[in-house]
Design a protein around this motif. Structure first.
Motif: not given
Length: 619
Positions: A178-198
């Motif tokens: 799905n990230i590969r598919l999102l890379a080809r998506y023609p409109h605004a997009k971003k990725i976010s990640a939430t980080l814990s201590s682990e």
């Protein structure tokens, strides 16, 4: 310690079509369903995602959004950004999503002129999604030009571990497709990640996976932002021992240093500088002085909360669009956020920080969850500011002091008996000669006497004049003098913290609110034969006769002064200033006893020291 997803909302510069400029502009997060198809270890919603009624949400989702936008239009409020959040929005049936997207796009088109006039460029819906159903919904998103923010875990190995399906299944291969598919998506997009201590226990693996997504999956990781998890009672109740520990300040700093070393000079340097740590900069709600003034989260049941961080927490519930007027909900939001900040105090290090005007002490929901008055990313923020001194310059000492005073008055009027800030030493020496000794100054006398701190408190009394709130300060300690105008019929209410009635009083039932009104028609009297303002009236109201404060909650009492002033309106002279002094009976008695016992105090308080309000009265 258990954790919560640290999602935040970006600032913007400040339904049916509006035909006049809106009185207020807000960012609206809409949660059409709390249902989610995943079971993430750090979920901030706790059990709400499993208890959500998807069928009921689907039936009411569109109606609720339309109702809210219509009600806002009637109230002169414009949503400059309408974003869809969850739960997981894509659990809703496709026809419901189609209709939601249409409502949002129509809202932007119908209000294009008003939005454009304020510098807002939104024209398409935005959605936060875990990508689980991205492929089957791709055509729908594409057709509506939906802006997408996709949540993943980094390193990717922890995505497999902590972002499982409801049945506990790892779906990482599907995520990567799905990230590969999102890379080809023609409109605004971003990725976010939430980080814990682990997540930060293996920073090299995290860095490796950023490169993997960028170079192998083809998604431009300049469009990436990260968040840090923090403690959450809802998460702990749902996950128990399975919840994740938050990052430490040292880990946050280590991550920043490692990312800077790895990506400076590469094709991802722009993302490092511009987007990755954006949540901790003043462009986001986390740095608002009062986020309750323009950021709101609406659920399909009509309930309004502060944001995704405060969702499901009673202290951050502002009202319901089906039950309460829109402006009442918005005002309640600002009041509740102010109360949360007040409850955790004004940290000493923040009071003297040159970046207070940039940070504003951080997110109130995180303060509530962690019981910490400072921003949970304070150290990291200071490093970012230091690395970007032109973008985030520190205030000069004078600017810092002025802003700290302003922030204290606007955000912390409920802090009873706050330590009186140091005042400038008088530029001339008054008798007796040793009055200039530091231990004998009025400031020192106050600092060493807990009861005097109550007498002189700048935050014990707040006057409500119409829609304006005015914290009252002692006339002897004010940095500047302000005069107000009261007109017959104005609502004027005095709020006082209950604690003030306990100071120097063992039986508060015997204590009183003590008011003295003077006017600027000079008279000469007393053994001193001094020229003074003329007394108009003295008024006392006993503790048990005061009402609970309708504005500041159970910790406060109130006294409506409107009728009292109207009763004496014939004594208010046009062009003559009136001076209302406020204290309690027991604090007044203590002041005069202190004058008898301490000559230094007596000399410096020859004029009344109590909190005051100066006004002209117009019939």
């Amino acid at each position: 310690m258990n954790t919560v997803l640290a999602t935040a909302i970006p600032f913007a510069n400040t339904s049916p079509k509006l035909h006049k400029p809106p009185s207020r502009a807000i960012h609206l997060l809409y949660v059409p369903t709390l249902c989610c198809n995943l079971s993430c270890s750090y979920c901030y919603l706790g059990k709400q995602t499993t208890e959500a009624a998807l069928k009921l949400d689907a039936q009411r989702a569109v109606h609720t959004l339309r109702h809210a936008l219509d009600a806002m239009q009637q109230a002169g409020v414009l949503a400059f950004n309408v974003s869809l959040h969850g739960g997981e929005v894509t659990t809703l049936p496709k026809p419901v999503l189609e209709e939601l997207f249409g409502v949002i796009r129509n809202h932007y088109l119908q209000n294009f002129d008003a939005l454009n006039a304020q510098g807002h460029k939104k024209s398409a819906p935005h959605i936060k999604t875990n990508l689980f159903k991205f492929a089957p919904l791709y055509e729908l998103f594409d057709r509506h030009k939906v802006s997408i923010s996709a949540s993943i875990d980094l390193p990717l190995a922890l995505h497999a571990k902590h972002r499982t399906t409801r049945g506990g299944t790892d779906w990482l291969p599907r995520t990567l497709e799905n990230i590969r598919l999102l890379a080809r998506y023609p409109h605004a997009k971003k990725i976010s990640a939430t980080l814990s201590s682990e997540h930060l226990s293996d920073i090299p693996a995290l860095i490796k996976d950023i490169w993997t997504i960028h170079r192998e999956l083809g998604f431009d990781m300049n469009q990436f932002n990260l968040m840090f998890a923090f403690g959450s009672e809802l998460n702990r109740a749902a996950k128990g021992e399975g919840a994740l520990a938050p990052t430490t300040p040292a880990q946050q700093q280590q991550l920043y240093d490692a990312l800077k070393a790895e990506f400076t000079g590469t094709e991802l340097e722009e993302g490092l500088l511009r987007n990755w740590f954006d949540e901790f900069k003043p462009s986001y709600c986390t740095n608002a002085s009062n986020c309750g003034e323009r950021f709101y989260l609406l659920q399909s049941d009509g309930a309004v909360y502060s944001c995704v961080r405060g969702q499901g927490i009673a202290e951050f519930r502002y009202g319901n669009v089906f039950e309460d007027p829109i402006l009442d909900i918005l005002d309640n939001g600002a009041r509740k956020i102010r109360q949360v900040h007040q409850a955790h105090g004004f940290d000493k290090s923040c009071q003297g920080c040159g970046h207070l005007s940039t940070c504003n002490t951080g997110c109130p929901v995180v303060k509530y969850q962690t019981r910490n008055p400072r921003s949970y990313t304070c150290g990291l923020q200071k490093t970012i500011y230091a690395d970007n001194p032109l973008s985030y310059p520190a205030d000069s000492p004078d600017e810092q002091r002025d802003y700290a005073q302003q922030y204290a008055h606007t955000t912390h009027p409920s802090l009873a008996f706050a330590k009186v800030p140091a005042r400038a030493t008088p530029d001339r020496l008054m008798l007796p000669n040793d009055l200039g000794d530091s231990k004998n100054t009025l400031q020192a006398l106050i600092a060493n006497d807990a009861v005097l701190q109550g007498v002189f408190s700048a935050t014990a009394f707040v006057l409500e004049l119409g829609e304006e709130t005015i914290p009252l300060d002692s006339q002897l300690l004010k940095q500047q003098r302000t005069q107000h105008t009261v007109v017959t019929g104005d609502r004027i209410v005095l709020h006082l913290r209950r604690d003030v009635l306990l100071v120097h009083c063992d039986e508060p039932i015997r204590n009183t609110l003590y008011l003295q009104l003077l006017r600027d028609t000079p008279v000469v009297y007393g053994d001193e034969q001094r020229t003074k303002q003329e007394h108009v009236f003295t008024y006392q109201l006993y503790t048990n006769c005061m009402q609970p404060s309708a504005r500041y909650g159970s910790d406060y009492l109130q006294c409506d002064l409107s009728g009292l002033l109207a009763l004496h309106s014939a004594l208010f002279l046009r062009g003559v200033l009136n001076n209302l002094f406020v204290t309690t009976g027991y604090l007044r008695d203590y002041h005069y006893q202190k004058q008898k016992n301490n000559a230094f105090y007596h000399v410096q308080t020859a004029n009344l020291p109590f909190q005051n309000f100066e006004f002209h009265y117009l019939p």
